[in-house]
Design a protein around this motif. Sequence first.
Motif, PDB file in Angstrom:
ATOM      1  N   UNK A 110      -3.347  -1.237   2.404  1.00 19.12           N
ATOM      2  CA  UNK A 110      -3.225  -2.677   2.210  1.00 19.12           C
ATOM      3  C   UNK A 110      -1.889  -3.011   1.562  1.00 19.12           C
ATOM      4  N   UNK A 111      -0.937  -3.558   2.318  1.00 15.87           N
ATOM      5  CA  UNK A 111       0.372  -3.859   1.731  1.00 15.87           C
ATOM      6  C   UNK A 111       0.330  -4.987   0.703  1.00 15.87           C
ATOM      7  N   UNK A 112      -0.740  -5.775   0.711  1.00 12.79           N
ATOM      8  CA  UNK A 112      -0.864  -6.842  -0.292  1.00 12.79           C
ATOM      9  C   UNK A 112      -1.164  -6.235  -1.658  1.00 12.79           C
ATOM     10  N   UNK A 113      -2.101  -5.299  -1.701  1.00 14.62           N
ATOM     11  CA  UNK A 113      -2.510  -4.700  -2.974  1.00 14.62           C
ATOM     12  C   UNK A 113      -1.514  -3.666  -3.473  1.00 14.62           C
ATOM     13  N   UNK A 168       2.883  -7.408   8.533  1.00 14.24           N
ATOM     14  CA  UNK A 168       3.712  -6.357   9.092  1.00 14.24           C
ATOM     15  C   UNK A 168       4.992  -6.153   8.312  1.00 14.24           C
ATOM     16  N   UNK A 169       5.598  -7.240   7.843  1.00 10.89           N
ATOM     17  CA  UNK A 169       6.821  -7.138   7.042  1.00 10.89           C
ATOM     18  C   UNK A 169       6.536  -6.496   5.688  1.00 10.89           C
ATOM     19  N   UNK A 192      -1.826   1.023   9.510  1.00 13.53           N
ATOM     20  CA  UNK A 192      -1.806  -0.117  10.433  1.00 13.53           C
ATOM     21  C   UNK A 192      -3.165  -0.797  10.567  1.00 13.53           C
ATOM     22  N   UNK A 193      -4.177  -0.311   9.869  1.00 14.32           N
ATOM     23  CA  UNK A 193      -5.524  -0.860  10.060  1.00 14.32           C
ATOM     24  C   UNK A 193      -5.653  -2.289   9.557  1.00 14.32           C
ATOM     25  N   UNK A 194      -4.798  -2.713   8.597  1.00 16.72           N
ATOM     26  CA  UNK A 194      -4.871  -4.074   8.057  1.00 16.72           C
ATOM     27  C   UNK A 194      -3.954  -5.042   8.803  1.00 16.72           C
ATOM     28  N   UNK A 195      -3.311  -4.571   9.885  1.00  8.98           N
ATOM     29  CA  UNK A 195      -2.341  -5.390  10.599  1.00  8.98           C
ATOM     30  C   UNK A 195      -2.910  -5.904  11.915  1.00  8.98           C
ATOM     31  N   UNK A 201       1.662  -1.602  16.942  1.00 12.62           N
ATOM     32  CA  UNK A 201       2.526  -0.738  17.741  1.00 12.62           C
ATOM     33  C   UNK A 201       3.955  -0.741  17.204  1.00 12.62           C
ATOM     34  N   UNK A 202       4.403  -1.874  16.676  1.00  7.87           N
ATOM     35  CA  UNK A 202       5.760  -1.940  16.121  1.00  7.87           C
ATOM     36  C   UNK A 202       5.888  -1.030  14.902  1.00  7.87           C
ATOM     37  N   UNK A 203       4.890  -1.051  14.032  1.00  9.40           N
ATOM     38  CA  UNK A 203       4.924  -0.213  12.834  1.00  9.40           C
ATOM     39  C   UNK A 203       4.787   1.261  13.211  1.00  9.40           C
ATOM     40  N   UNK A 204       3.925   1.573  14.174  1.00 13.76           N
ATOM     41  CA  UNK A 204       3.779   2.961  14.622  1.00 13.76           C
ATOM     42  C   UNK A 204       5.081   3.484  15.216  1.00 13.76           C
TER      43      UNK A 204
END
Length: 345
Positions: A110-113, A168-169, A192-195, A201-204
Motif C-alpha cells: 500500500x503506497x498510501x500507508x 501508481x505515482x 501492484x495489488x492496490x493499483x 502493467x506499467x509498474x510491472x
Amino acid sequence: MTPDANQNPPAQPLLEVKGLKMHFPVREGLFLRAKRSNRAVDGLDLSLATGETLGLVGESGCGKSTLGKCIVRLYRPSAGQILFQGRDLAHAKGAALKAQRRHLQMIFQDPVESLNARHTVADIVAEPLVIHGIGDAHSRQRKVRELLDRVGLPANAAERFPFEFSGGQRQRIGIARAIALGPRLIVCDEPVSALDVSIQSQVLNLLLELQHDLGLSYLFIAHNLAVVKHVSDRVAIMYLGKIVELADAEEIYRNPRHPYTRALISAIPEPDPLRSAHKQRIVLSGDVPSPINPPSGCAFHPRCPHATDRCKHEAPALRALASTEAAPGAATTASPHHLSCHYDL
C-alpha cells in the motif's frame, strides 16, 4: 572420482533461507500469558539466485508478507537461517545488520500507508541516503532527481507531498526509495495489488526494466498467479507457513503437481470466452486452517480431495521430483520441480 578441475563450481545463491520460523506469541487470560503461538512461517526453505525473480504465491494469511519482512529483518525470526551473500542475518543486529540492509530493500503493498504523509517526496526518497550517511545535502538532492527520473516522475515532484499523486505515482515513489542505495535484492510485497489494472502493467514493466538495468533480484510476493507468471523465473507456492511446490514458472503452470497449486491455477480468469467455457474450476472445500492451531500431518489434508490416513498423521517433506518431459516447443526445465506431498498425483 575426482571432479574436473576445469569445471566451474555452482554459483552460491544470493539468498538462502533454511528452516525459517516466525512464531508470534498469542497472549491470553488475566495475566496475558503466551500459551500458544501463531505459526506464520513454520520451517521454510528457499533460495534465490543473483538476477532471478522468485514469485511467492498463496492465499491471504498463508505467511507470504511475514516471510518477506523476516528476510529484510523487519521481524526477527524465531528460528532458522537467512543467508544473504553468505552471511546469516536471522539474528544479526547493530552495525552488522545495518551494513547488510543497504543491499536489502522492500516495496510495500500500500503506497498510501508506506509513505510518510508529512514528508515531501524528496525527504522520502533521500531518507535511506541520510540514514546510511551517503553524500552531502547537495549530492543527495541531485541523487533524488536522478531517481525520480529513473522511475518516470518529473523533477518537480520532489517538493510535493504523497497525497498529491495517484496510486501508481505513489508506488513509483516507493520504488525510487527502494533503489536509492543500489540494493542487490528487493522484496516486492504485492506491489501492484492496490493499483488499477490499467496501471499494474506499467509498474510491472518498470520493475522489469530496473532489474535489467541494475542487476536486481526480486522476491515477488502476490496472490495473482497471472501477474506472477509475467515476471517470475521460478514460482513457489506457499500454504500455512510452508512451501508446498516450487518449480520454474513455465513448468508450474504447464504441469502443477500439488492439489493446492492446481486449484489456484484453475482460478486464473480466462480472457477467451470459448476457452473459459471449457475450463474446469477446482473449488476447495472448507477454509484455510488457523496457524494458531494447524492440522496434524499435512496442513492441506482437510481441504484435499486426495487425502488419505497417512496425510492426516504424517507431514510430507519438500522433495525434488524426477524430471518430466517438456511439452512440444517448451524449454527444458532448468531447476528441479519440488513438491511437498506424499503422492505424485
